[in-house]
Design an enzyme around this catalytic site. Structure first.
Site, PDB file in Angstrom:
ATOM      1  CG  LEU A  30     -42.792   0.561 -11.352  1.00 27.99           C
ATOM      2  CD1 LEU A  30     -42.415   1.008  -9.949  1.00 27.99           C
ATOM      3  CD2 LEU A  30     -42.976   1.774 -12.221  1.00 27.99           C
ATOM      4  CG  HIS A  31     -39.259  -4.698  -8.958  1.00 25.23           C
ATOM      5  ND1 HIS A  31     -39.725  -5.020 -10.227  1.00 25.23           N
ATOM      6  CD2 HIS A  31     -38.061  -5.298  -8.847  1.00 25.23           C
ATOM      7  CE1 HIS A  31     -38.851  -5.778 -10.842  1.00 25.23           C
ATOM      8  NE2 HIS A  31     -37.814  -5.956 -10.025  1.00 25.23           N
ATOM      9  CG  MET A  32     -36.175   1.179  -4.931  1.00 20.61           C
ATOM     10  SD  MET A  32     -35.400   2.231  -6.155  1.00 20.61           S
ATOM     11  CE  MET A  32     -36.551   3.607  -6.168  1.00 20.61           C
TER      12      MET A  32
END
Length: 166
Positions: free
Chosen positions: A121-123
């Protein structure tokens, strides 16, 4: 239909599907020591800030945990807090450096939701300007990025270097 050649993307495409791939690109970038080559702007205790190699707009950043996970609800409290704090700080620094008129911020969790790297996951933080969506992406299906990655990195890195309290 007009065709635009983007030969630099082939290395990315091949590396994502290669059977002998070293693993997760976000884990690899998080461990790599050379910040400038890997477009890493900041390293925190549990997360880091990296420029997107294939940006939607200049200054497109990602805040990424070092931990290899796609499980947002399962993030420990410290990682979740730093993820949000670095997102907040990145918006402030992008505002200072590039003066965008808005931002798109978010995560795509899972391949079905549009995640290109769905296992880590990454923003995403995408600066936006009035008129940045013009006829090229709408009619021509082509996005134009008006600044080279190394130029944007040179503008942003000193601001991220000035962060002292995480």
């Amino acid at each position: 239909m007009e065709i635009k050649f983007t030969p630099w993307r082939m290395a990315y495409i091949k590396s994502a599907d290669a059977p002998d791939s070293s693993g997760c690109v976000l884990c690899d970038k998080g461990r790599a020591p050379d910040n400038a080559t890997n477009l890493v702007l900041y390293r925190g205790a549990t997360c880091y800030v990296i420029m997107n190699l294939y940006p939607y707009n200049p200054g497109h950043l990602m805040v990424t945990p070092y931990t290899h996970t796609a499980d947002l609800p399962g993030l420990d409290a410290a990682t979740a807090a730093e993820l949000l704090d670095l997102t907040r700080r990145s918006v402030a620094l992008l505002g200072q450096a590039l003066a965008p008129q808005g931002f798109n911020i978010g995560m795509n969790l899972g391949r079905t939701a549009g995640a290109g790297i769905d296992e880590h996951l990454h923003m995403h933080i995408v600066p936006r300007w009035n008129g940045d969506t013009n006829f090229m992406p709408i009619v021509g299906g082509t996005r134009l990025i008006p600044e080279a990655l190394d130029q944007t990195y040179a503008v942003l890195r000193p601001l991220f270097d000035a962060i002292t309290d995480v």
